[in-house]
Scaffold this motif. Structure first.
Motif, short mmCIF file in Angstrom:
data_model
loop_
_atom_site.label_atom_id
_atom_site.label_comp_id
_atom_site.label_asym_id
_atom_site.label_seq_id
_atom_site.Cartn_x
_atom_site.Cartn_y
_atom_site.Cartn_z
N LEU A 35 0.82 -1.20 0.00
CA LEU A 35 0.00 0.00 0.00
C LEU A 35 0.87 1.27 0.00
O LEU A 35 0.49 2.29 -0.58
CB LEU A 35 -0.96 0.00 1.19
N ILE A 71 -12.40 -6.03 -1.70
CA ILE A 71 -11.32 -6.55 -0.85
C ILE A 71 -11.89 -7.43 0.26
O ILE A 71 -11.33 -8.49 0.59
CB ILE A 71 -10.51 -5.38 -0.27
N ASP A 132 -7.36 -2.01 8.93
CA ASP A 132 -7.66 -2.06 7.51
C ASP A 132 -7.54 -3.49 6.98
O ASP A 132 -6.50 -4.13 7.14
CB ASP A 132 -6.71 -1.14 6.75
N ALA A 134 -7.41 -4.59 3.83
CA ALA A 134 -6.43 -4.74 2.75
C ALA A 134 -5.02 -4.84 3.31
O ALA A 134 -4.23 -5.70 2.88
CB ALA A 134 -6.53 -3.55 1.79
N GLY A 138 -2.99 -8.36 3.29
CA GLY A 138 -1.79 -8.32 2.45
C GLY A 138 -0.52 -8.65 3.21
O GLY A 138 0.40 -9.26 2.65
N TRP A 274 -6.73 -7.44 -5.87
CA TRP A 274 -5.48 -6.73 -6.14
C TRP A 274 -5.74 -5.47 -6.96
O TRP A 274 -5.16 -4.41 -6.69
CB TRP A 274 -4.50 -7.65 -6.88
N GLN A 277 -7.21 -2.87 -4.70
CA GLN A 277 -6.19 -2.26 -3.84
C GLN A 277 -5.35 -1.25 -4.60
O GLN A 277 -5.09 -0.14 -4.12
CB GLN A 277 -5.27 -3.35 -3.27
#
Length: 501
Positions: A35, A71, A132, A134, A138, A274, A277
């Motif tokens: 990110l 997500i 979060d 994501a 991740g 993906w 994101q």
């Protein structure tokens, strides 16, 4: 826009997407959450870099919410319910009571230390308190973290968005002057319960429908699955529930159901996640004005320190201690509560309503996410090992997916014998599958052959099983039983009716 301009836009977009994909490899090697690189790409393309102007906070909020929904679908779909179920009560408490404690503590410290008004202090505390999905998905899925610990943090990140969104919406609306704590809690409770129920009911109905559908192309199953998950999101919104809660629960339910072409669906949803994101973080980077960030840095450090070092550990301790969670696990849960897109998207809500100091709040939250992700993300592997949260990677013993045969009342099961599966060493005739069912094909290395009853299965074998549609569930359950307990599974309990001898 003429064709020449369209081609240039497509070329720029494709190039940006390829750079973002390459950034995943860079972030993995550097131990940084991707990110941060996506935000950096947005900043590089924005007004301080290539000069692209983007200031539409309302559009960012709408597109950001949709991206978060995608997500969350992927996060739920790829989560094993057998791992989540034991920790679901703790995750639910962390996502509700824990978030409330974090908001109160952070807002109080911000009010005292930064001398801001109560409304701004509550907004900063609320926006920053949500972990979060994501960022958590991740980062944690690259680490060898104990399954239950990872499931706790992931489930919390999936559940804790709705309460914060509701609180931020109330604080930024004209209803703020008449709002009371009981009313806000009631509203949060209603939206969470409705979202959970709608997500589960729609997903159960969707699973039933998908298992009985025979689409002409396998690629239609992933599309239909995602569309049905968004039905849950929309229905929950129509009846006043939380769409994000509904779509996460729908993804979790569908991901643990018997679905045709499950692997194709999982790959499709992962790819979309993906893409969501990348688009989300680049868009958030575009929205930032770098010239304002320096003034917001002291505020970001104070808010981030109050949250990360005081509010988050305290909330985890108060919520997890009644569940007898060891202090080392509490420390890991606290440190692994990463911030990412959700706080930044939430910070666009005051901007879209024209609230005073809205840009300052956005800048503070943006810097907070960047600075503390730089601190927490790279140190998380060391923290994982230091706190004893690491575990050796354990592949799934057996993977089974199904595909309906369009012109026959039958289903084709494909299974892979993984390391640790008790299917290895079992003869095909010893499977004793419920009838009608037959092991029709085995792929072993470069060899493909029709097995005999004496064929012994090995690790790595890919096996095709043809089964009548009405016995699909029994055959799959039998294969899982043998994989878990060996050839004698079910022997003393009696064989399924109609099984082969």
């Amino acid at each position: 826009m003429d064709p020449a301009e369209l081609n240039l836009v497509l070329l720029a977009g494709a190039g940006l997407l390829l750079v973002a994909v390459a950034a995943v490899r860079v972030s993995s090697r550097a131990g940084l959450p991707s990110l941060l690189l996506y935000l950096a790409i947005g900043l590089a393309v924005g007004e301080a870099g290539m000069g692209l102007q983007f200031e539409d906070a309302q559009l960012t909020q709408v597109l950001g919410t949709i991206a978060l929904a995608v997500i969350l679908v992927e996060g739920g779909f790829s989560t094993d319910w057998r791992v989540v179920r034991p920790v679901a009560p703790l995750a639910a408490v962390l996502a509700t009571v824990g978030v409330g404690i974090s908001v109160v503590v952070t807002s109080s410290l911000v009010y005292v230390l930064l001398d801001v008004d109560v409304r701004t202090a509550i907004l900063l505390g609320a926006v920053a308190s949500s972990t979060d999905a994501a960022a958590v998905f991740g980062v944690l899925r690259r680490l060898p973290v104990r399954h239950r610990l990872r499931a706790t943090v992931e489930a919390e990140s999936g559940f804790n968005d709705p309460p914060v969104i509701i609180l931020v919406t109330v604080v930024t609306s004209p209803a703020w002057t008449d709002a009371d704590g009981v009313g806000i809690l009631g509203r949060i409770g209603y939206q969470l319960v409705v979202g959970l129920v709608v997500g589960y009911v729609v997903a159960r109905a969707a699973g039933w429908l998908l298992r009985r559908s025979a689409f002409p192309e396998s690629g239609l199953y992933p599309v239909a699955t995602l569309a049905l998950a968004f039905v849950a999101y929309a229905v929950a919104g129509v009846v006043g529930g939380s769409g994000l809660m509904a779509i996460y629960v729908a993804g979790l339910t569908l991901g643990n159901a018997r679905l045709p072409h499950r692997s194709a669906t999982a790959s499709f949803v992962e790819g979309l996640a993906w893409l969501a994101q990348i688009g989300l973080f680049v868009m958030l980077g575009l929205l930032v004005s770098p010239g304002r960030l320096l003034d917001a840095l002291p505020y970001a450090l104070v808010v981030g320190a109050a949250l990360t070092l005081v509010a988050r550990p305290l909330s985890v301790a108060l919520c997890a201690t009644p569940f007898r969670v060891p202090w080392r696990d509490q420390a890991f849960i606290s440190w692994a509560g990463l911030r990412g897109a959700v706080p930044i998207v939430l910070a666009t809500i005051p901007m879209s309503t024209g609230m005073p100091q809205a840009h300052r709040i956005f800048d503070v939250v943006f810097l907070l996410v960047v600075v503390f992700t730089l601190v927490q993300g790279p140190t998380l592997p060391w923290v994982t090992r230091r706190l004893g949260a690491a575990v050796d990677h354990q592949p799934r013993p057996v993977a089974i997916e199904s595909a309906p045969l369009e012109t026959l009342d039958a289903t084709l099961l494909q299974l892979t014998v993984g390391p640790g599966s008790q299917l290895a060493g079992v003869e095909v005739g010893e499977l004793r599958l419920p009838q009608p069912a037959a092991v029709s094909l085995v792929l072993r290395g470069q060899d493909i052959f029709a097995p005999s009853p004496e064929t012994v299965l090995r690790v790595g074998d890919h096996v095709l099983v043809a089964v009548g549609r009405d016995r699909h569930s029994e055959v799959e359950r039998r294969l899982h039983d043998v994989s878990d307990r060996g050839r004698l599974a079910g022997w003393y309990a009696g064989l399924p009716e109609g099984s082969a001898s």
